[in-house]
Design a protein around this motif. Structure first.
Motif, short mmCIF file in Angstrom:
data_model
loop_
_atom_site.label_atom_id
_atom_site.label_comp_id
_atom_site.label_asym_id
_atom_site.label_seq_id
_atom_site.Cartn_x
_atom_site.Cartn_y
_atom_site.Cartn_z
N TYR A 13 -8.32 -56.03 -27.92
CA TYR A 13 -8.21 -54.59 -27.70
C TYR A 13 -8.05 -53.88 -29.05
O TYR A 13 -7.31 -54.32 -29.92
CB TYR A 13 -7.01 -54.30 -26.80
N TYR A 14 -8.75 -52.72 -29.17
CA TYR A 14 -8.79 -52.02 -30.45
C TYR A 14 -8.61 -50.52 -30.25
O TYR A 14 -9.09 -49.95 -29.26
CB TYR A 14 -10.12 -52.30 -31.17
N ASP A 15 -7.94 -49.91 -31.21
CA ASP A 15 -7.75 -48.47 -31.23
C ASP A 15 -8.99 -47.84 -31.86
O ASP A 15 -9.28 -48.06 -33.05
CB ASP A 15 -6.50 -48.14 -32.05
N ASP B 197 2.45 -55.81 -20.59
CA ASP B 197 2.80 -55.13 -19.34
C ASP B 197 1.87 -53.96 -19.05
O ASP B 197 2.30 -52.88 -18.60
CB ASP B 197 4.25 -54.64 -19.39
N GLY B 198 0.58 -54.17 -19.32
CA GLY B 198 -0.40 -53.15 -19.00
C GLY B 198 -0.48 -52.01 -19.99
O GLY B 198 -1.20 -51.03 -19.75
N ARG B 199 0.25 -52.10 -21.10
CA ARG B 199 0.24 -51.05 -22.11
C ARG B 199 -0.20 -51.63 -23.46
O ARG B 199 -0.03 -52.81 -23.72
CB ARG B 199 1.63 -50.41 -22.22
N TYR B 200 -0.72 -50.75 -24.31
CA TYR B 200 -1.28 -51.17 -25.59
C TYR B 200 -0.38 -50.70 -26.74
O TYR B 200 0.04 -49.54 -26.77
CB TYR B 200 -2.68 -50.60 -25.76
N VAL C 136 0.86 -52.57 -34.43
CA VAL C 136 1.83 -53.44 -35.10
C VAL C 136 3.16 -52.75 -35.35
O VAL C 136 4.18 -53.40 -35.56
CB VAL C 136 1.28 -53.98 -36.44
N GLU C 137 3.16 -51.42 -35.32
CA GLU C 137 4.41 -50.68 -35.51
C GLU C 137 5.21 -50.57 -34.23
O GLU C 137 6.32 -50.03 -34.23
CB GLU C 137 4.11 -49.28 -36.05
N GLY C 138 4.63 -51.06 -33.10
CA GLY C 138 5.29 -50.92 -31.82
C GLY C 138 5.02 -49.60 -31.14
O GLY C 138 5.63 -49.28 -30.12
N THR C 139 4.10 -48.81 -31.68
CA THR C 139 3.74 -47.52 -31.10
C THR C 139 2.75 -47.72 -29.96
O THR C 139 1.74 -48.41 -30.11
CB THR C 139 3.11 -46.60 -32.16
N GLU C 140 3.04 -47.13 -28.82
CA GLU C 140 2.13 -47.24 -27.69
C GLU C 140 0.90 -46.37 -27.93
O GLU C 140 0.99 -45.22 -28.36
CB GLU C 140 2.81 -46.81 -26.39
N ILE C 141 -0.27 -46.94 -27.64
CA ILE C 141 -1.55 -46.25 -27.82
C ILE C 141 -2.12 -45.92 -26.45
O ILE C 141 -2.20 -46.79 -25.57
CB ILE C 141 -2.54 -47.12 -28.62
N SER C 142 -2.53 -44.68 -26.27
CA SER C 142 -3.08 -44.25 -24.99
C SER C 142 -4.31 -45.08 -24.63
O SER C 142 -5.17 -45.35 -25.46
CB SER C 142 -3.46 -42.77 -25.07
#
Length: 747
Positions: A447-449, A460-463, A466-472
């Motif tokens: 998976y890529y931003d 858990d279904g979320r992306y 490396v900083e731990g920031t959730e990406i939409s």
């Protein structure tokens, strides 16, 4: 008065004097006792006041610690930059602590260059009237403890079949060196191929294998006297055949191991934060050849010249190529951040770190112009302790290079395609094949931003980045293995230099051909080995014949003599000898035989395993991509460090820290599958091996037994140049004391 009579007044006088003396003594005793009691009462009250003030000063000191940590985090800059700001404008505060007590704190000072770790020292004074107490607390603001290790990885595998590490090692999951499955296969494989040795401590965050791992009746590991190829006898622990000379900790809580900071059960590596790196990079690059490409520019013979610059200050938006020579080295001073990819090779001078916002590629040996002395040599003459030697090297300004990547670090080759975009012969894409297999890029999703190009982690279904920031999810693209279309192949997105275009496809800024032939180059290598898994053959005879023909073409392209290529292909296609165009003699499905040229001369050896995996050694020197054999730098990556060399030793002079670590470098060794005529390749004394001593063709300095050798740079834990732009672990109290020094009292 007559003689012999007693004077009654004299007797009364004596009695009076006696009484008076007694009274004086009693008064003296009473006075003394009263003074003592009053003194004790006064002292008791003073002690009570001092205790109260000391406790208040300590509480204020803790407030100051928390305030400094919050201040550091809110500014979004690196630790060195924050320490500079604090030193230039030392914070201070006055606080009403209640009960008539006033508290004041101020920063006394910060660590200087060469300190073992970064720190801030704070004095806190609590006072009431003329009474006061002062506490001095030293707060750590150093780099992350992970850099006290020479090597850290999540998994241990056949990288440990012929590995030497001089320094401490961390393992994040079940530690089982070598190949195979716990309790099933590969017992003792950590001692195969020459054996692995860790000269240092092993910190295993979880369990340690039971396979070929001597323990006592209570289950504790036991030491013994063992040897590995070229080492002599070592007193060590044996873990599935590999040796550890220092202490071994299972279920270790050592601070050098990354901790699970978000509670998901997975250790979290300290990230390289873009915002911090951009704001805090304070260094420069000059010298050598510096090619600074903007985002979207492609490296080719034209831009290799037109995009050359004289230097880089602090940051570069785009991609960077750095090439140094002994006459014109790359000169690095402090921290430089590059938003995209970095390619580096050659000679480096100076002290500092280069951070890649995506990947970092080591396209050849990276060496110091002014290397550190070893214990007993140069500036360390007469010194045997590596830490003391490290401090001497720091004091003498010896070169220090730190290389870090937010994504991956690739040591050497990664390419698969030629100038026409077609797949290379199998013997020339060994590195890519290893990376795909080692890191799971032959299958599964990645998976890529699409906005930043970051590889993401799905939890858990979320992306998350490396900083731990959730990406939409709206900006996430999913990719799988797709060798037929590199623009949509997950391998390209993770391993090739490039970015994601507006349509979601991968766009490279260096072609495989340019990297392999222009940047990496080629060299001749004798007794080189390669292997390839051709897969399960199809069921029908006609399909097998077609499969055989495809394999035969692959083998001829891989420089297998044509008279042997068909026989080998017939075996791999599971066709019978003497039928369907197969020769009357073909190799065994599990075994080996000499490889002969069309004139019948022996030119190598082949081995087939399970009817599908072919291993080849070529005796004569043939041309292959240049093998990286020396890296004078400490490498850190948030995702992976990947590398592969063949039949040569590799010296990693610094360390290797990454979430996933996969470097296949078995060194110059016979291997289990070759015939006995190759025994010399494992001999520490046979000159035909050509790697045992200086002056021989394949000798690599700083390696042991011609193997992958990781030599920890002790300067990292002794105040040398650190990874300043990697998130540290600030806020720990490293010293505390009550101070009677009036100069430290805060007024």
């Amino acid at each position: 008065m007559k003689s012999g009579q007693t004077n009654p007044f004299a007797r009364k006088g004596i009695a009076l004097v006696t009484v008076l003396v007694a009274v004086v003594i009693v008064i003296a005793i009473f006075t003394t006792l009263s003074a003592s009691v009053l003194s004790e009462l006064r002292n008791g009250r003073t002690v009570s006041v001092r205790d109260e003030l000391a406790q208040s000063a300590d509480g204020l000191s803790e407030r100051a610690r928390l305030q400094l940590v919050l201040d550091y985090r809110s500014r979004g800059i690196s630790v060195p930059a924050y320490l500079d700001q604090v030193n230039a404008n030392p914070p201070t505060a006055t606080v009403d602590l209640g009960n008539g007590i006033t508290g004041r704190w101020r920063v006394l000072g910060t660590s200087g260059v060469g300190a073992e770790y970064g720190w801030i020292e704070v004095a806190s004074t609590a006072s009431r009237g003329n009474e006061s107490q002062t506490v001095v607390r030293r707060i750590s603001f150093g780099q992350n403890d992970v850099f006290k290790l020479a090597m850290l990885s999540e998994t241990t595998n056949c990288m440990y079949c012929h590995l030497r590490v001089n320094g401490d090692v961390g393992a994040l999951f079940h530690h089982r060196p070598g190949w195979g499955t716990e309790g099933v296969s590969g017992q003792g494989s950590g001692g195969h191929e020459g054996g692995s040795v860790i000269r240092g401590n092993l910190y295993a965050a979880r369990t340690i294998t039971n396979d070929d791992t001597p323990r006592n009746g209570e289950g504790a590991l036991t030491r013994g006297n063992y040897s590995a190829n070229g080492t002599g006898t070592l007193n060590a622990y044996k873990i599935n055949g590999s040796l550890v000379t220092g202490n071994v900790e299972a279920n270790s809580t050592n601070s050098a191991l990354p901790q699970d900071t978000d509670g998901d059960g997975i250790p979290d590596f300290p990230p390289i934060k873009r915002s911090v790196a951009m704001a805090s990079a304070n260094g420069s690059l000059r010298g050598g050849t510096i090619v600074a490409l903007s985002s979207g520019q492609v490296l080719n013979p034209v831009t290799q010249v037109s995009a050359m610059v004289g230097g880089i200050s602090r940051t570069h938006e785009g991609n960077l190529v750095l090439i140094g020579t002994p006459e014109n080295p790359i000169v690095l001073d402090k921290d430089v951040y590059v938003s995209g990819d970095v390619v580096i090779k050659g000679v480096v001078r100076g002290r500092g770190a280069i951070y890649a916002g995506r990947n970092l590629y080591i396209a050849g040996n990276v060496t110091y112009q002014n290397p550190p002395s070893k214990p007993g040599q140069g500036v360390c003459t007469g010194v045997t302790d590596p830490d003391q030697c490290a401090r001497l090297n720091i004091a003498n300004g010896r070169d220090e290079l730190r290389l870090a990547a937010r994504g991956n670090t690739i040591v050497g080759d990664y390419t698969e395609r030629n100038a026409s975009g077609n797949l290379l012969p199998v013997d020339l894409r060994q590195s890519a094949d290893f990376y795909r297999a080692q890191f799971g890029f032959y299958g599964g999703n990645r998976y890529y931003d699409t906005q930043t190009g970051d590889e993401l982690v799905l939890k858990d279904g979320r992306y998350y980045n490396v900083e731990g920031t959730e990406i939409s999810a709206s900006r996430v693209i999913t990719r799988a293995a797709n060798q037929s279309n590199p623009a949509q192949d997950a391998y390209s997105y993770s391993f090739r230099p490039g970015s994601i275009d507006p349509s979601g496809n991968f766009t490279g800024w260096i072609s495989d051909d340019f990297y392999k032939n222009t940047l990496l180059g080629s060299s001749n290598l004798a007794y080189n080995t390669w292997r390839w898994d051709f897969g399960m053959p199809p069921g029908s005879t006609s399909a097998k014949v077609s499969f055989r023909n495809t394999i035969e073409t692959e083998l001829v392209n891989a420089r297998i003599p044509s008279n042997q290529a068909r026989a080998i292909a017939c075996r791999l296609a599971n066709l019978s000898a003497g039928s369907n165009g197969c020769p009357s003699s073909i190799p065994p499905s599990n075994g080996g035989q000499d490889l002969r040229d069309n004139a019948g001369n022996v030119v190598g050896y082949i081995h087939i395993q399970g009817g599908r995996t072919l291993r080849v050694v070529r005796d004569q020197a043939l041309s292959y991509e240049t093998q990286v054999t020396r890296v004078d730098a400490f490498l850190y990556s948030n995702f992976r460090i990947a590398g592969k060399t063949s039949m040569l030793g590799v010296a990693m002079n610094g360390g290797l820290i990454a979430k996933e670590l996969g470097i296949l470098a078995p060194g110059r060794f016979k291997g289990w599958w070759k015939s006995s005529r190759y025994n010399f390749l494992s001999s520490p004394t046979d000159t035909n091996r050509q790697c045992n001593s200086a002056g021989q063709t394949y000798f690599v300095a700083d390696t042991e037994d011609c193997a992958l050798t990781v030599n920890y740079d002790h300067r990292l834990r002794n105040g040398g140049y650190g990874f300043n732009l990697v998130v540290g672990n600030p806020g720990q109290t490293v010293s505390w004391r009550l101070s009677a020094d009036p100069n430290e009292r805060v007024r």
